[in-house]
Write an enzyme that holds these catalytic residues in place. Structure first.
Site, short mmCIF file in Angstrom:
data_model
loop_
_atom_site.label_atom_id
_atom_site.label_comp_id
_atom_site.label_asym_id
_atom_site.label_seq_id
_atom_site.Cartn_x
_atom_site.Cartn_y
_atom_site.Cartn_z
N ALA A 56 0.80 -1.23 0.00
CA ALA A 56 0.00 0.00 0.00
C ALA A 56 0.83 1.28 0.00
O ALA A 56 0.63 2.18 -0.83
CB ALA A 56 -0.95 -0.03 1.20
N GLN A 206 4.27 -13.38 -1.28
CA GLN A 206 5.00 -12.21 -0.77
C GLN A 206 5.64 -12.47 0.60
O GLN A 206 6.63 -11.85 0.96
CB GLN A 206 4.06 -10.99 -0.65
CG GLN A 206 3.60 -10.42 -1.96
CD GLN A 206 2.24 -10.96 -2.34
OE1 GLN A 206 1.92 -12.11 -2.08
NE2 GLN A 206 1.42 -10.15 -2.98
N ASP A 247 -4.35 -2.62 3.38
CA ASP A 247 -4.37 -1.90 2.11
C ASP A 247 -5.45 -0.82 2.11
O ASP A 247 -5.39 0.13 1.33
CB ASP A 247 -4.60 -2.88 0.96
CG ASP A 247 -3.45 -3.88 0.90
OD1 ASP A 247 -2.45 -3.57 0.24
OD2 ASP A 247 -3.52 -4.92 1.56
O1 MRU Z 1 -0.80 -7.31 -3.59
P1 MRU Z 1 0.21 -6.60 -2.74
O2 MRU Z 1 1.48 -7.33 -2.54
O3 MRU Z 1 0.41 -5.16 -3.13
O4 MRU Z 1 -0.55 -6.61 -1.37
C1 MRU Z 1 -0.34 -5.70 -0.42
C2 MRU Z 1 0.27 -6.37 0.71
O5 MRU Z 1 1.45 -6.59 0.68
C3 MRU Z 1 -0.50 -6.75 1.86
O6 MRU Z 1 -1.83 -6.83 1.75
C4 MRU Z 1 0.04 -6.01 3.05
O7 MRU Z 1 -0.18 -6.77 4.15
C5 MRU Z 1 -0.53 -4.64 3.23
S1 MRU Z 1 0.25 -3.47 2.28
C6 MRU Z 1 1.20 -2.70 3.41
#
Ligand code: MRU
Length: 366
Positions: A56, A206, A247
């Protein structure tokens, strides 16, 4: 944060003074550390959509820099080019609100400019401000979250505090420090014994790829687990605390985060394990009250589910996991209702996940 002894942010301006932005291309981690250059709005939109940069806070900062590149490459005169750039960037990823927040902030700042040169100057200054703020807010989140880990460490007589996290809300997901990982780094740096359970986080892994790499680079003890392991660990007293990122979080405390987070919150509630969400204020959506119904959940391509990728004999490799003919569904995020969240760790402190608690820290949104 440090990579092989050198300090890096996830996004920065080229030293030449040209309108060039550099990023760590996260698609190649943990096996290769590749820095890429972004010189156009289209390249930035692709980098966000295809997840060269993700998380995010980072996609907010990337969008801020995307608008700065747009200002530098736009013809003098009417703002159509900038409006098109803004629309292009906003549509890349729908769930993380930081993206739209950064673009709107840029558009508001640029609209105050008197001439073309001033637009460029304001856009770069604003991009820098968004990135610096993100880093500073995450650092503060670390200081507030540290209190929780310190208290648990005391309660356990100094035995390692076991923290579970999902996906990557680490420094790679922001400009620096991370949200969920920031308290972990702060605790580790203070000499508190901690150990982190890292959910692999299918389909893009991730957790296994990014969070594990980050923690390893910083020397934080950790163990990668398959996504469905958390409930078992909690039943056996092996998790003291869950900290995840977000997010988008509504003004009532409903939390959108990477798919699978909701199930961890349910398991945590069933086992009396505190479940905290760490987020900077740029991740609040002040216009929403009902996360399950209102937050747009990104639906991504089915190949991310059907294939797994990794590293084989010194090369990147991809394998088909499911039958080639089976359809797959790829929901990127889920929403954890506020009732399952013990508290929110923000740059201004920790609050209950409800409107009164949130507004107690952010009264200007009342
Ligand atoms: O799809 P992504 O990798 O952009 O997803 C976001 C994330 O990495 C997670 O949802 C995360 O825990 C929150 S973003 C700080």
């Amino acid at each position: 944060m440090n990579v092989r002894g050198h300090h890096f942010r996830t996004i920065w301006e080229d030293e030449s003074g040209q309108p060039i932005v550099k990023i760590i291309d996260q698609r190649h981690l943990p096996h290769r550390f590749i820095i890429a250059e972004i010189t156009t709005v289209d390249e930035m939109a692709t980098a966000i959509r295809d997840m060269h940069v993700r998380g995010a806070g980072l996609i907010g900062a990337a969008a801020g820099y995307g608008m700065a590149i747009a200002a530098s490459t736009s013809p003098a005169g009417p703002d159509e080019f900038l409006q098109e750039a803004a629309a292009k960037l906003v549509e890349t990823r729908p769930t993380a609100v930081n993206l739209a927040w950064a673009v709107e902030r840029q558009m508001a700042a640029i609209s105050a400019a008197g001439c073309h040169e001033e637009k460029i100057e304001i856009a770069w200054r604003t991009a820098r401000m968004i990135a610096d703020e993100d880093s500073d807010w995450c650092r503060r989140i670390g200081q507030h979250g540290l209190e929780l880990i310190r208290a648990l460490s005391r309660k356990k007589g100094g035995a390692p505090v076991n923290v579970l996290t999902h996906c990557n809300a680490g420094w790679l997901a922001f400009v620096d420090h991370g949200s969920a990982t920031s308290p972990m780094y702060a605790a580790h740096d203070e000499g508190i014994a901690i150990h982190v359970w890292v959910d692999e986080t299918r389909p893009r892994n991730q957790g296994a790829k990014l969070t594990a790499w980050e923690l390893g680079e910083h020397g934080v003890p950790h163990t990668v687990i398959a996504d469905n392991t958390g409930g078992h660990l909690m039943q056996h007293g092996m998790v003291d605390l869950v900290i995840v990122g977000s997010d988008r979080t509504t003004r009532t405390g409903d939390v959108a985060n990477k798919i699978g987070t909701y199930l961890k919150a349910l398991a945590a509630m069933d086992n009396d394990v505190p479940f905290y969400v760490a987020l900077p204020s740029s991740t609040f959506d002040w216009s929403m009250r009902d996360g399950v119904r209102e937050i747009p959940v990104e639906l991504r391509g089915e190949d991310e589910v059907k294939f797994a990728d990794g590293w084989l004999d010194g090369h990147p490799a991809e394998v088909l996991v499911a039958p080639a003919t089976s359809p797959a569904a790829n929901y990127g995020f889920d929403v954890t209702p506020a009732r399952l969240v013990t508290g929110l760790i923000t740059e201004r402190g920790i609050c209950p996940a409800n409107e009164a608690g949130i507004l107690g820290l952010f009264p200007e949104h009342g």
